[in-house]
Design a protein around this motif. Structure first.
Motif, short mmCIF file in Angstrom:
data_model
loop_
_atom_site.label_atom_id
_atom_site.label_comp_id
_atom_site.label_asym_id
_atom_site.label_seq_id
_atom_site.Cartn_x
_atom_site.Cartn_y
_atom_site.Cartn_z
N ASP A 111 -5.03 7.23 0.28
CA ASP A 111 -5.62 6.10 -0.46
C ASP A 111 -5.05 4.77 0.03
OD1 ASP A 111 -7.14 5.03 -2.92
OD2 ASP A 111 -5.08 4.33 -3.30
N GLY A 112 -3.73 4.72 0.20
CA GLY A 112 -3.07 3.51 0.67
C GLY A 112 -3.46 3.16 2.09
N PHE A 124 0.84 -1.20 0.00
CA PHE A 124 0.00 0.00 0.00
C PHE A 124 0.87 1.26 0.00
CE2 PHE A 124 -2.31 -3.40 2.19
CZ PHE A 124 -3.43 -3.49 1.40
N SER A 125 0.41 2.19 -0.74
CA SER A 125 1.15 3.46 -0.82
C SER A 125 1.01 4.25 0.49
CB SER A 125 0.63 4.30 -1.99
OG SER A 125 -0.77 4.56 -1.85
N ASN A 126 2.00 5.04 0.76
CA ASN A 126 1.99 5.82 2.00
C ASN A 126 1.27 7.16 1.78
OD1 ASN A 126 2.57 6.48 4.68
ND2 ASN A 126 4.57 7.39 4.15
N ASN A 127 -0.02 7.03 1.55
CA ASN A 127 -0.87 8.21 1.42
C ASN A 127 -2.28 7.83 1.86
OD1 ASN A 127 -2.03 6.80 -0.77
ND2 ASN A 127 -0.64 7.80 -2.24
N GLU A 132 -5.32 -0.32 3.10
CA GLU A 132 -4.69 -1.24 4.05
C GLU A 132 -5.61 -1.50 5.25
OE1 GLU A 132 -0.50 -1.84 6.55
OE2 GLU A 132 -0.75 -0.11 5.21
#
Length: 249
Positions: free
Chosen positions: A148-149, A143-146, A153
């Motif tokens: 959305d992520g 998962f992206s570190n933002n 998650e």
């Protein structure tokens, strides 16, 4: 030479001599015939001299000897047949033993091959399972570190724990509470006055966070995934789902 030239004593055989003549073999008869032929090829002018010694003929005593020889031959033939039969039986027995041994070896090889095949199949199945698990692990989403992520998650953890909620429900409440800022801090409401300010994406206070914290996430309100997951767990308990929350909670 005519018969009339033969002396009467030669032609007039006694009874015993006649019986002897009747019992002679073909060979004796041939010998007798030859004995009556002149000794040389020259023609003689006078009658041939006849020996005064008695003519010796084969007697019937030779018949028992012939029978004995015939019996011996038959016995030898019978013995030979018995030896042949015994030899054939021994060969057949040996061939059967060889065949039986070959079949036993063949069965043993087949059994060994089957065991090896099963072992290989088992090993291959274990390898496939390992590879499948490895592929499953490699497919674990990163998962992206933002925002959305963090929401995605949290949703994966909520699904594993059986906590209801959707992306839309989480995103809507996060934007209302903190505008997506994981470090947001409310220092002016009643909770702040009481020393337990609301913190993070969904503005959860520490006592509530501690009570509804979800294992596997960091135990801090400032962690975005831990904050979302604990808040969704609390909303599910109080409102049925985070999707049902449309204002401060």
């Amino acid at each position: 030479m005519s018969v009339s030239s033969v002396p009467d004593r030669l032609r007039r055989l006694n009874k015993t001599q006649k019986l002897s003549v009747a019992g002679i073999s073909a060979v004796a008869a041939a010998a007798l015939s030859l004995s009556l032929v002149p000794g040389n090829a020259e023609a003689e002018t006078g009658p041939q001299a006849i020996s005064s010694e008695p003519v010796v003929f084969a007697s019937a005593a030779g018949a028992p000897q012939a029978k004995t020889i015939q019996a011996s031959v038959i016995e030898q033939h019978s013995t030979a047949e018995q030896l042949i039969k015994a030899s054939d039986a021994a060969k057949a027995k040996k061939a059967a033993a060889v065949k039986e041994k070959a079949e036993a070896v063949s069965k043993a090889k087949a059994k060994k091959a089957e065991a090896v095949s099963k072992a290989k199949a088992k090993k291959a199945a274990a390898k496939r399972d390992t590879q499948a698990a490895s592929r499953s692990e490699s497919r674990t989403p990163v998962f992206s570190n933002n925002l959305d992520g963090w929401i995605k998650e949290s949703l994966s953890i909520m699904k594993a724990k059986g906590i209801p909620g959707t992306y839309d429900g989480l995103h809507r409440n996060i934007m209302r509470e903190s505008s997506g800022n994981p470090n947001a801090l409310n220092d002016w409401d009643v909770n702040a006055v009481n020393g337990v300010p609301s913190i993070g994406l969904l503005q959860i206070i520490k006592p509530t966070f501690d009570a509804y914290h979800v294992g596997g996430t960091p135990h801090t309100q400032y962690d975005p995934v831990a904050n979302i997951t604990a808040s969704a767990n609390y909303a599910a308990d109080k409102y049925g789902s985070i999707d049902n929350v449309n204002s401060a909670y």
